[in-house]
Motif scaffolding. Structure first.
Motif, PDB file in Angstrom:
ATOM      1  N   ALA A   1       0.842  -1.204   0.000  1.00  0.00           N
ATOM      2  CA  ALA A   1       0.000   0.000   0.000  1.00  0.00           C
ATOM      3  C   ALA A   1       0.869   1.243   0.000  1.00  0.00           C
ATOM      4  O   ALA A   1       0.489   2.279   0.544  1.00  0.00           O
ATOM      5  CB  ALA A   1      -0.923  -0.014   1.215  1.00  0.00           C
ATOM      6  N   VAL A   2       2.068   1.129  -0.598  1.00  0.00           N
ATOM      7  CA  VAL A   2       2.889   2.335  -0.770  1.00  0.00           C
ATOM      8  C   VAL A   2       2.317   3.128  -1.931  1.00  0.00           C
ATOM      9  O   VAL A   2       1.542   2.612  -2.740  1.00  0.00           O
ATOM     10  CB  VAL A   2       4.380   2.013  -1.035  1.00  0.00           C
ATOM     11  CG1 VAL A   2       4.997   1.321   0.163  1.00  0.00           C
ATOM     12  CG2 VAL A   2       4.547   1.182  -2.291  1.00  0.00           C
ATOM     13  N   MET A   3       2.699   4.382  -2.017  1.00  0.00           N
ATOM     14  CA  MET A   3       2.223   5.225  -3.101  1.00  0.00           C
ATOM     15  C   MET A   3       3.276   5.237  -4.211  1.00  0.00           C
ATOM     16  O   MET A   3       4.439   5.522  -3.949  1.00  0.00           O
ATOM     17  CB  MET A   3       1.995   6.646  -2.553  1.00  0.00           C
ATOM     18  CG  MET A   3       1.273   7.570  -3.494  1.00  0.00           C
ATOM     19  SD  MET A   3       2.347   8.262  -4.744  1.00  0.00           S
ATOM     20  CE  MET A   3       3.269   9.443  -3.790  1.00  0.00           C
ATOM     21  N   GLY A   4       2.868   4.850  -5.410  1.00  0.00           N
ATOM     22  CA  GLY A   4       3.726   5.040  -6.568  1.00  0.00           C
ATOM     23  C   GLY A   4       4.544   3.821  -6.972  1.00  0.00           C
ATOM     24  O   GLY A   4       4.509   2.757  -6.353  1.00  0.00           O
TER      25      GLY A   4
ATOM     26  N   MET B   1      -8.952   9.384   0.864  1.00  0.00           N
ATOM     27  CA  MET B   1      -7.775   8.627   0.397  1.00  0.00           C
ATOM     28  C   MET B   1      -6.540   9.513   0.489  1.00  0.00           C
ATOM     29  O   MET B   1      -6.634  10.697   0.801  1.00  0.00           O
ATOM     30  CB  MET B   1      -7.968   8.207  -1.069  1.00  0.00           C
ATOM     31  CG  MET B   1      -9.296   7.559  -1.371  1.00  0.00           C
ATOM     32  SD  MET B   1      -9.502   7.087  -3.108  1.00  0.00           S
ATOM     33  CE  MET B   1      -9.835   8.667  -3.877  1.00  0.00           C
ATOM     34  N   GLY B   2      -5.364   8.954   0.172  1.00  0.00           N
ATOM     35  CA  GLY B   2      -4.132   9.734   0.122  1.00  0.00           C
ATOM     36  C   GLY B   2      -4.227  10.827  -0.947  1.00  0.00           C
ATOM     37  O   GLY B   2      -5.070  10.764  -1.843  1.00  0.00           O
ATOM     38  N   ALA B   3      -3.335  11.835  -0.836  1.00  0.00           N
ATOM     39  CA  ALA B   3      -3.418  13.010  -1.712  1.00  0.00           C
ATOM     40  C   ALA B   3      -3.243  12.653  -3.192  1.00  0.00           C
ATOM     41  O   ALA B   3      -3.975  13.140  -4.051  1.00  0.00           O
ATOM     42  CB  ALA B   3      -2.366  14.035  -1.298  1.00  0.00           C
ATOM     43  N   LYS B   4      -2.275  11.772  -3.497  1.00  0.00           N
ATOM     44  CA  LYS B   4      -1.970  11.504  -4.918  1.00  0.00           C
ATOM     45  C   LYS B   4      -3.162  10.848  -5.616  1.00  0.00           C
ATOM     46  O   LYS B   4      -3.600  11.310  -6.671  1.00  0.00           O
ATOM     47  CB  LYS B   4      -0.714  10.627  -5.006  1.00  0.00           C
ATOM     48  CG  LYS B   4      -0.130  10.522  -6.410  1.00  0.00           C
ATOM     49  CD  LYS B   4      -0.532   9.243  -7.095  1.00  0.00           C
ATOM     50  CE  LYS B   4      -0.016   9.147  -8.507  1.00  0.00           C
ATOM     51  NZ  LYS B   4      -0.446   7.872  -9.124  1.00  0.00           N
ATOM     52  N   ILE B   5      -3.730   9.829  -5.004  1.00  0.00           N
ATOM     53  CA  ILE B   5      -4.862   9.149  -5.662  1.00  0.00           C
ATOM     54  C   ILE B   5      -6.101  10.055  -5.681  1.00  0.00           C
ATOM     55  O   ILE B   5      -6.918   9.977  -6.593  1.00  0.00           O
ATOM     56  CB  ILE B   5      -5.166   7.771  -5.020  1.00  0.00           C
ATOM     57  CG1 ILE B   5      -6.297   7.063  -5.779  1.00  0.00           C
ATOM     58  CG2 ILE B   5      -5.470   7.842  -3.559  1.00  0.00           C
ATOM     59  CD1 ILE B   5      -6.584   5.647  -5.320  1.00  0.00           C
TER      60      ILE B   5
ATOM     61  N   ALA C   1       5.341  10.108 -15.532  1.00  0.00           N
ATOM     62  CA  ALA C   1       5.053  11.524 -15.796  1.00  0.00           C
ATOM     63  C   ALA C   1       3.909  12.003 -14.911  1.00  0.00           C
ATOM     64  O   ALA C   1       3.926  13.116 -14.383  1.00  0.00           O
ATOM     65  CB  ALA C   1       4.705  11.704 -17.272  1.00  0.00           C
ATOM     66  N   ASN C   2       2.912  11.143 -14.735  1.00  0.00           N
ATOM     67  CA  ASN C   2       1.769  11.535 -13.900  1.00  0.00           C
ATOM     68  C   ASN C   2       2.187  11.706 -12.440  1.00  0.00           C
ATOM     69  O   ASN C   2       1.751  12.653 -11.771  1.00  0.00           O
ATOM     70  CB  ASN C   2       0.654  10.491 -14.021  1.00  0.00           C
ATOM     71  CG  ASN C   2      -0.575  10.886 -13.226  1.00  0.00           C
ATOM     72  OD1 ASN C   2      -1.157  11.949 -13.452  1.00  0.00           O
ATOM     73  ND2 ASN C   2      -0.953  10.066 -12.257  1.00  0.00           N
ATOM     74  N   GLU C   3       3.062  10.828 -11.933  1.00  0.00           N
ATOM     75  CA  GLU C   3       3.523  10.977 -10.538  1.00  0.00           C
ATOM     76  C   GLU C   3       4.213  12.332 -10.355  1.00  0.00           C
ATOM     77  O   GLU C   3       3.996  13.028  -9.353  1.00  0.00           O
ATOM     78  CB  GLU C   3       4.455   9.829 -10.132  1.00  0.00           C
ATOM     79  CG  GLU C   3       3.707   8.521  -9.894  1.00  0.00           C
ATOM     80  CD  GLU C   3       4.568   7.438  -9.235  1.00  0.00           C
ATOM     81  OE1 GLU C   3       5.480   7.779  -8.455  1.00  0.00           O
ATOM     82  OE2 GLU C   3       4.315   6.246  -9.499  1.00  0.00           O
ATOM     83  N   VAL C   4       5.052  12.705 -11.329  1.00  0.00           N
ATOM     84  CA  VAL C   4       5.749  13.994 -11.246  1.00  0.00           C
ATOM     85  C   VAL C   4       4.753  15.152 -11.355  1.00  0.00           C
ATOM     86  O   VAL C   4       4.796  16.110 -10.569  1.00  0.00           O
ATOM     87  CB  VAL C   4       6.827  14.106 -12.358  1.00  0.00           C
ATOM     88  CG1 VAL C   4       7.359  15.525 -12.470  1.00  0.00           C
ATOM     89  CG2 VAL C   4       7.965  13.139 -12.068  1.00  0.00           C
ATOM     90  N   ALA C   5       3.849  15.058 -12.328  1.00  0.00           N
ATOM     91  CA  ALA C   5       2.900  16.154 -12.567  1.00  0.00           C
ATOM     92  C   ALA C   5       2.003  16.377 -11.346  1.00  0.00           C
ATOM     93  O   ALA C   5       1.759  17.521 -10.940  1.00  0.00           O
ATOM     94  CB  ALA C   5       2.065  15.844 -13.812  1.00  0.00           C
TER      95      ALA C   5
ATOM     96  N   ALA D   1      -2.578  -3.037  -3.332  1.00  0.00           N
ATOM     97  CA  ALA D   1      -3.320  -1.778  -3.450  1.00  0.00           C
ATOM     98  C   ALA D   1      -2.598  -0.858  -4.430  1.00  0.00           C
ATOM     99  O   ALA D   1      -3.215  -0.058  -5.121  1.00  0.00           O
ATOM    100  CB  ALA D   1      -3.430  -1.091  -2.091  1.00  0.00           C
ATOM    101  N   ASN D   2      -1.279  -1.031  -4.476  1.00  0.00           N
ATOM    102  CA  ASN D   2      -0.373  -0.160  -5.215  1.00  0.00           C
ATOM    103  C   ASN D   2      -0.510  -0.362  -6.732  1.00  0.00           C
ATOM    104  O   ASN D   2       0.245  -1.086  -7.363  1.00  0.00           O
ATOM    105  CB  ASN D   2       1.048  -0.494  -4.733  1.00  0.00           C
ATOM    106  CG  ASN D   2       2.122   0.272  -5.444  1.00  0.00           C
ATOM    107  OD1 ASN D   2       3.070  -0.329  -5.946  1.00  0.00           O
ATOM    108  ND2 ASN D   2       2.000   1.577  -5.522  1.00  0.00           N
ATOM    109  N   LYS D   3      -1.526   0.325  -7.317  1.00  0.00           N
ATOM    110  CA  LYS D   3      -1.849   0.088  -8.728  1.00  0.00           C
ATOM    111  C   LYS D   3      -0.742   0.510  -9.684  1.00  0.00           C
ATOM    112  O   LYS D   3      -0.617  -0.031 -10.775  1.00  0.00           O
ATOM    113  CB  LYS D   3      -3.167   0.779  -9.083  1.00  0.00           C
ATOM    114  CG  LYS D   3      -3.131   2.284  -9.076  1.00  0.00           C
ATOM    115  CD  LYS D   3      -4.531   2.866  -9.218  1.00  0.00           C
ATOM    116  CE  LYS D   3      -5.287   2.817  -7.923  1.00  0.00           C
ATOM    117  NZ  LYS D   3      -6.647   3.324  -7.974  1.00  0.00           N
TER     118      LYS D   3
END
Ligand code: NDP
Ligand code: MG
Length: 377
Positions: free
Chosen positions: A95-98, A200-204, A324-328, A118-120
């Motif tokens: 369940a880490v992000m990214g 949920m977490g900020a990124k998702i 790219a999406n993780e950075v953006a 969970a970590n899609k």
């Protein structure tokens, strides 16, 4: 007693997973975070894992001092995360992000462990490699993402995947449903973080606002269920009561319904093939609002179309999309770029980085690095 190694225990999914684990009475072998030392220390004191990991080196040093009076071993960085993935446990829940979750997931699957995922981003970047690794080592890979868990539940008893006509992923549409591109140019971080149905977490949460989340989930479904893009459709269902559906060749459609509560799909990934009572809230059908369905708006939400485009290209294109999406999204959250710059940066990276077909792990990691650089420049 069964045990779990929980990667990303301080996050939204991580904290809900610990509630499920408490209710199941399972033991905890390892817990990991990035730098939330306060919460990780509290979790270690309560669940007494053998191992605790902070990705961040300075945070790990602080945690080591805080836990000096305990038996908990403290590690840091990717080395620590990999150790947490392979330490003796019945299930590894990632369940880490990214994309950072990719190598630990592969390490756990290589040992034949059950991975509750969970970590899609892992499946988006390297889905074919992950599925091949699971198969080669006889490891079970079970979805935690609510839509994919719903599909998994609707597929129980399906003996021939050829009978599946189509998977239908539901999407809430996020906080900006019905808005135009021009209106969304001005949206702020706090606007984007107001999700109508899920916490949920900020990124998702930002991914849900751009609808990149649904795009990532289309790719996730293609990989998990080994179906082509044409067999996966998306429908906007504002109420988030139907979590996804499977249409069979005889035109029967099966759906899974429930309150929007991640503890149910988390628990199913842990206890499958069994079901047990758990902490998820029951659904009172008589209290449900109307259940509505609409077509997604790819014109105003270009991220969904970008993700489908990457899925159609295949190879490393989906890793480029994700990196790219993780950075953006990171840049949007720190106020460096506007909301509608997210699809612009992703598109720029996709144009800049040439895709490689049938990629190795090294090709995927290289594509991710290149995509991040293209989106950041
Ligand atoms: P959060 O941001 O709430 O939590 C992320 C977790 O990962 C935290 O433990 C965080 O540690 C850790 N982490 C963050 N960055 C790193 C890093 N670079 N290296 C190692 N660990 C890191 O995210 P969510 O729980 O919302 O989401 C986790 C995953 O689950 C994502 O892939 C998301 O797409 C997926 N998911 C989430 C859903 C939800 O309802 N939240 C639903 C479906 C899927 P720290 O606290 O120290 O920052
Ligand atoms: Mg989801």
């Amino acid at each position: 007693m069964k045990t779990i190694s929980l990667l990303g225990s301080t996050g939204s999914i991580g904290r809900q997973s610990l509630e499920v684990i408490s209710s199941l009475g399972w033991g905890v072998a390892a817990l990991t975070a990035n730098r939330n030392v306060e919460l990780l220390e509290a979790q270690c004191r309560r669940y007494r894992p053998r191992l605790a990991v902070c990705m961040d080196l300075a945070a790990a040093e602080t945690l080591k001092i805080k836990l000096a009076d305990t038996e908990v071993r403290v590690l840091s960085g990717m080395e620590g995360l990999l150790e947490a993935a392979v330490t003796e446990a019945d299930v590894v829940l990632t369940a880490v992000m990214g994309m950072v979750g990719l190598r630990p997931t592969l390490a756990a699957l290589t040992l034949g462990r059950r991975v509750a995922l969970a970590n899609k981003e892992t499946l988006v970047c390297a889905g074919e490699l992950v599925m091949a690794t699971a198969k080669a080592h006889g490891a079970q890979l079970l979805p935690v993402d609510s839509e994919h868990s719903a599909i998994f539940q609707c597929l129980q008893g399906c003996r021939d995947r050829g009978e599946v006509k189509r998977l239908i992923l539901t999407a809430s549409g996020g906080p900006f449903f019905g808005r135009t591109r021009a209106e969304m140019e001005a949206m702020t971080v706090s606007d984007a973080l107001k999700h109508p149905n899920w916490s949920m977490g900020a990124k998702i949460t930002v991914d849900s606002a751009t609808m990149m989340n649904k795009g990532l989930e289309v790719i996730e479904a293609m990989r998990l269920y080994e179906l082509p893009l044409e067999k996966i459709s998306v429908v906007i269902h504002r109420e988030s009561i139907i979590h996804s559906l499977v249409e069979y060749c005889d035109n029967a459609i099966l759906a899974q319904l429930g309150t929007p509560d991640m503890r149910l799909p988390i628990q199913y990934a842990l206890t499958w093939p069994e079901r047990t009572p758990g902490p998820a809230a029951p659904l009172d059908l008589l209290c449900c609002k109307d259940l509505t369905f609409r077509a997604p708006d790819e014109e105003n939400f270009p991220c969904l179309a970008l993700a489908k485009g990457a899925a159609a290209i295949g190879g490393t294109a989906t890793a480029v999309l994700n990196g790219a999406n993780e950075v953006a999204v990171g840049k949007f959250l720190t106020g460096e770029v506007g909301f509608m710059d997210i699809p612009r940066l992703v598109e720029r990276a996709m144009n800049a980085v040439r895709p490689v077909q049938a990629p190795s792990l090294d090709d995927i990691l290289a594509a991710d690095t290149e995509a991040r650089a293209a989106a950041a420049s």
